[in-house]
Design a protein around this motif. Structure first.
Motif, PDB file in Angstrom:
ATOM      1  N   MET A 144       0.824  -1.192   0.000  1.00  0.00           N
ATOM      2  CA  MET A 144       0.000   0.000   0.000  1.00  0.00           C
ATOM      3  C   MET A 144       0.869   1.258   0.000  1.00  0.00           C
ATOM      4  O   MET A 144       1.904   1.306   0.643  1.00  0.00           O
ATOM      5  N   VAL A 145       0.450   2.238  -0.754  1.00  0.00           N
ATOM      6  CA  VAL A 145       1.160   3.514  -0.812  1.00  0.00           C
ATOM      7  C   VAL A 145       0.427   4.502   0.087  1.00  0.00           C
ATOM      8  O   VAL A 145      -0.761   4.740  -0.073  1.00  0.00           O
ATOM      9  N   GLN A 146       1.164   5.044   1.042  1.00  0.00           N
ATOM     10  CA  GLN A 146       0.582   5.961   2.020  1.00  0.00           C
ATOM     11  C   GLN A 146       0.744   7.403   1.552  1.00  0.00           C
ATOM     12  O   GLN A 146       1.819   7.791   1.084  1.00  0.00           O
ATOM     13  N   ALA A 147      -0.308   8.189   1.667  1.00  0.00           N
ATOM     14  CA  ALA A 147      -0.211   9.623   1.357  1.00  0.00           C
ATOM     15  C   ALA A 147       0.459  10.329   2.534  1.00  0.00           C
ATOM     16  O   ALA A 147       0.139  10.049   3.688  1.00  0.00           O
ATOM     17  N   VAL A 148       1.408  11.213   2.231  1.00  0.00           N
ATOM     18  CA  VAL A 148       2.094  11.979   3.272  1.00  0.00           C
ATOM     19  C   VAL A 148       1.931  13.466   2.992  1.00  0.00           C
ATOM     20  O   VAL A 148       1.587  13.871   1.880  1.00  0.00           O
ATOM     21  N   THR A 149       2.204  14.267   4.018  1.00  0.00           N
ATOM     22  CA  THR A 149       2.067  15.718   3.933  1.00  0.00           C
ATOM     23  C   THR A 149       3.385  16.389   4.319  1.00  0.00           C
ATOM     24  O   THR A 149       4.310  15.723   4.802  1.00  0.00           O
ATOM     25  N   ASP A 150       3.430  17.708   4.133  1.00  0.00           N
ATOM     26  CA  ASP A 150       4.602  18.460   4.600  1.00  0.00           C
ATOM     27  C   ASP A 150       4.845  18.203   6.082  1.00  0.00           C
ATOM     28  O   ASP A 150       5.991  18.151   6.532  1.00  0.00           O
ATOM     29  N   GLN A 151       3.772  18.037   6.851  1.00  0.00           N
ATOM     30  CA  GLN A 151       3.886  17.883   8.303  1.00  0.00           C
ATOM     31  C   GLN A 151       4.482  16.536   8.723  1.00  0.00           C
ATOM     32  O   GLN A 151       5.226  16.466   9.693  1.00  0.00           O
ATOM     33  N   ASN A 152       4.167  15.446   8.012  1.00  0.00           N
ATOM     34  CA  ASN A 152       4.636  14.138   8.483  1.00  0.00           C
ATOM     35  C   ASN A 152       5.666  13.479   7.570  1.00  0.00           C
ATOM     36  O   ASN A 152       6.102  12.363   7.838  1.00  0.00           O
ATOM     37  N   PHE A 153       6.092  14.151   6.510  1.00  0.00           N
ATOM     38  CA  PHE A 153       7.019  13.548   5.546  1.00  0.00           C
ATOM     39  C   PHE A 153       8.308  13.054   6.194  1.00  0.00           C
ATOM     40  O   PHE A 153       8.710  11.906   5.997  1.00  0.00           O
ATOM     41  N   GLU A 154       8.976  13.910   6.948  1.00  0.00           N
ATOM     42  CA  GLU A 154      10.266  13.523   7.536  1.00  0.00           C
ATOM     43  C   GLU A 154      10.118  12.330   8.478  1.00  0.00           C
ATOM     44  O   GLU A 154      10.935  11.417   8.461  1.00  0.00           O
ATOM     45  N   THR A 155       9.074  12.314   9.289  1.00  0.00           N
ATOM     46  CA  THR A 155       8.844  11.207  10.208  1.00  0.00           C
ATOM     47  C   THR A 155       8.589   9.910   9.451  1.00  0.00           C
ATOM     48  O   THR A 155       9.137   8.854   9.791  1.00  0.00           O
TER      49      THR A 155
END
Length: 103
Positions: free
Chosen positions: A1-12
């Motif tokens: 599965m490919v998870q959508a990420v955001t500016d807020q959680n990308f690094e984590t």
């Protein structure tokens, strides 16, 4: 599965192991071709984490990595960028690139 990420959680979400981020946008034709390839890879490989980021909704992360064209796929290993590929790539091409970092 490919998870959508955001500016807020990308690094984590891309801090450990080998990760592939698909930078895309809804209006991008080649992105629509690349997306099913990334989805298929995500289903086939458990040694890589696959995430995707909509560049229109999340402009900061793509800018910080110098993403100028899409689709761009960013590969990170243990949180550090190791390779960036621009444009459409086949499953075989991407497997070859990923194998360099997972072997």
């Amino acid at each position: 599965m490919v998870q959508a990420v955001t500016d807020q959680n990308f690094e984590t979400e891309t801090a450990t192991g080998v990760t592939l981020t698909d930078f895309w946008a809804t209006w991008c034709g080649p992105c629509k071709m690349q997306s099913p390839v990334v989805d298929a890879l995500a289903d086939a490989r458990d040694d890589v984490k696959f995430v995707k980021m909509d560049i229109d909704a999340n402009p900061n992360t793509p800018q910080s990595f110098g993403i100028m064209a899409i689709p761009t796929l960013l590969i990170k290993k243990d949180g550090k960028p190791v390779e960036k590929v621009v444009g459409y790539h086949t499953k075989d091409q991407l497997n070859e690139i990923l194998d360099k970092y997972t072997a």
